[in-house]
Design a protein around this motif. Structure first.
Motif, mmCIF file in Angstrom:
data_model
loop_
_atom_site.group_PDB
_atom_site.id
_atom_site.type_symbol
_atom_site.label_atom_id
_atom_site.label_comp_id
_atom_site.label_asym_id
_atom_site.label_seq_id
_atom_site.Cartn_x
_atom_site.Cartn_y
_atom_site.Cartn_z
ATOM 1 N N ALA A 17 3.863 3.097 -3.361
ATOM 2 C CA ALA A 17 4.741 4.109 -3.948
ATOM 3 C C ALA A 17 5.887 4.348 -2.969
ATOM 4 O O ALA A 17 5.731 4.189 -1.754
ATOM 5 C CB ALA A 17 3.969 5.414 -4.183
ATOM 6 N N GLU A 18 7.033 4.726 -3.489
ATOM 7 C CA GLU A 18 8.197 5.001 -2.626
ATOM 8 C C GLU A 18 7.874 6.027 -1.544
ATOM 9 O O GLU A 18 8.342 5.923 -0.420
ATOM 10 C CB GLU A 18 9.389 5.493 -3.452
ATOM 11 C CG GLU A 18 10.119 4.397 -4.187
ATOM 12 C CD GLU A 18 10.811 3.395 -3.273
ATOM 13 O OE1 GLU A 18 11.298 3.792 -2.189
ATOM 14 O OE2 GLU A 18 10.857 2.215 -3.645
ATOM 15 N N ASP A 67 -13.226 11.150 -6.159
ATOM 16 C CA ASP A 67 -11.851 11.122 -6.660
ATOM 17 C C ASP A 67 -11.605 9.727 -7.233
ATOM 18 O O ASP A 67 -11.635 8.741 -6.488
ATOM 19 C CB ASP A 67 -10.878 11.407 -5.514
ATOM 20 C CG ASP A 67 -9.425 11.327 -5.923
ATOM 21 O OD1 ASP A 67 -9.120 10.830 -7.033
ATOM 22 O OD2 ASP A 67 -8.574 11.747 -5.121
ATOM 23 N N PRO A 68 -11.364 9.593 -8.533
ATOM 24 C CA PRO A 68 -11.197 8.259 -9.121
ATOM 25 C C PRO A 68 -9.988 7.494 -8.593
ATOM 26 O O PRO A 68 -9.905 6.277 -8.754
ATOM 27 C CB PRO A 68 -11.059 8.536 -10.617
ATOM 28 C CG PRO A 68 -10.694 9.965 -10.727
ATOM 29 C CD PRO A 68 -11.241 10.658 -9.518
ATOM 30 N N GLY A 69 -9.073 8.153 -7.906
ATOM 31 C CA GLY A 69 -7.907 7.487 -7.346
ATOM 32 C C GLY A 69 -8.066 7.100 -5.895
ATOM 33 O O GLY A 69 -7.120 6.608 -5.273
ATOM 34 N N VAL A 98 -4.460 5.812 -4.703
ATOM 35 C CA VAL A 98 -3.394 5.290 -5.555
ATOM 36 C C VAL A 98 -2.940 6.354 -6.535
ATOM 37 O O VAL A 98 -3.702 7.243 -6.917
ATOM 38 C CB VAL A 98 -3.828 4.025 -6.334
ATOM 39 C CG1 VAL A 98 -4.149 2.882 -5.405
ATOM 40 C CG2 VAL A 98 -5.020 4.319 -7.228
ATOM 41 N N ARG A 99 -1.673 6.248 -6.894
ATOM 42 C CA ARG A 99 -1.087 7.112 -7.910
ATOM 43 C C ARG A 99 -0.188 6.218 -8.749
ATOM 44 O O ARG A 99 0.642 5.475 -8.207
ATOM 45 C CB ARG A 99 -0.279 8.222 -7.235
ATOM 46 C CG ARG A 99 0.366 9.201 -8.201
ATOM 47 C CD ARG A 99 1.225 10.232 -7.480
ATOM 48 N NE ARG A 99 2.393 9.591 -6.883
ATOM 49 C CZ ARG A 99 2.675 9.540 -5.582
ATOM 50 N NH1 ARG A 99 1.874 10.096 -4.702
ATOM 51 N NH2 ARG A 99 3.749 8.933 -5.148
ATOM 52 N N ASP A 100 -0.379 6.239 -10.046
ATOM 53 C CA ASP A 100 0.412 5.408 -10.961
ATOM 54 C C ASP A 100 0.353 3.931 -10.569
ATOM 55 O O ASP A 100 1.351 3.206 -10.651
ATOM 56 C CB ASP A 100 1.869 5.884 -11.011
ATOM 57 C CG ASP A 100 1.993 7.315 -11.499
ATOM 58 O OD1 ASP A 100 1.195 7.710 -12.381
ATOM 59 O OD2 ASP A 100 2.869 8.043 -11.004
ATOM 60 N N PHE A 103 -0.103 2.350 -4.016
ATOM 61 C CA PHE A 103 -0.668 3.047 -2.861
ATOM 62 C C PHE A 103 0.140 4.304 -2.596
ATOM 63 O O PHE A 103 1.345 4.259 -2.409
ATOM 64 C CB PHE A 103 -0.608 2.196 -1.588
ATOM 65 C CG PHE A 103 -1.460 0.958 -1.592
ATOM 66 C CD1 PHE A 103 -2.721 0.950 -2.145
ATOM 67 C CD2 PHE A 103 -0.993 -0.209 -1.002
ATOM 68 C CE1 PHE A 103 -3.509 -0.189 -2.136
ATOM 69 C CE2 PHE A 103 -1.762 -1.347 -0.975
ATOM 70 C CZ PHE A 103 -3.023 -1.344 -1.543
ATOM 71 N N SER A 104 -0.540 5.433 -2.570
ATOM 72 C CA SER A 104 0.123 6.685 -2.201
ATOM 73 C C SER A 104 -0.310 7.129 -0.806
ATOM 74 O O SER A 104 0.423 7.828 -0.119
ATOM 75 C CB SER A 104 -0.177 7.784 -3.224
ATOM 76 O OG SER A 104 -1.572 7.999 -3.325
#
Length: 128
Positions: A17-18, A67-69, A98-100, A103-104
């Protein structure tokens, strides 16, 4: 992992991710402990293949969390140090969120003593 083995750092960076954050909780003094944003991660990883020639991840265990992410990954990376030619063998634990689909957050728990030798600072290019 496949992208790192293929030394395809640009494709690996596309997974971020940005505003993704990479952290090294055990980073020794003088090494980054936190990289904020894809651009900072890119700058850090740019010369990675010039320093570590990663050959395989022979041991990988993935643990799901509540947390599923987020997952926790135990892995062992093997290969060779490019400059000194000796074997590279490192065990890591990573907490990855992760988000969307990107990697977050990536917290990388590795042993800094294993790379605390001259010629092993992969944050500096061998061509600079």
């Amino acid at each position: 992992m496949r992208l790192l083995l293929d030394k395809d750092i640009p494709a690996w960076l596309d997974l971020w991710a940005e505003d993704g954050v990479m952290e090294f909780p055990f980073a020794p003094s003088g090494r980054p402990g936190r990289l904020e944003g894809r651009a900072a991660v890119a700058a850090y990883m740019r010369d990675y293949p010039d320093h570590i020639d990663l050959h395989d991840f022979p041991e990988v265990r993935i643990h799901e969390t509540t947390d599923p992410g987020t997952i926790v990954v135990e892995m062992r990376g093997v290969g060779r140090w490019v400059k000194r030619g000796g074997p590279f063998d490192m065990t890591y634990i990573a907490v990855v969120s992760v988000r969307d689909g990107r990697f977050s957050s990536y917290r990388d728990y590795w042993n800094p003593l294993a790379v605390d030798e001259p010629g092993t600072d992969f944050t500096r290019s061998s061509t600079r």
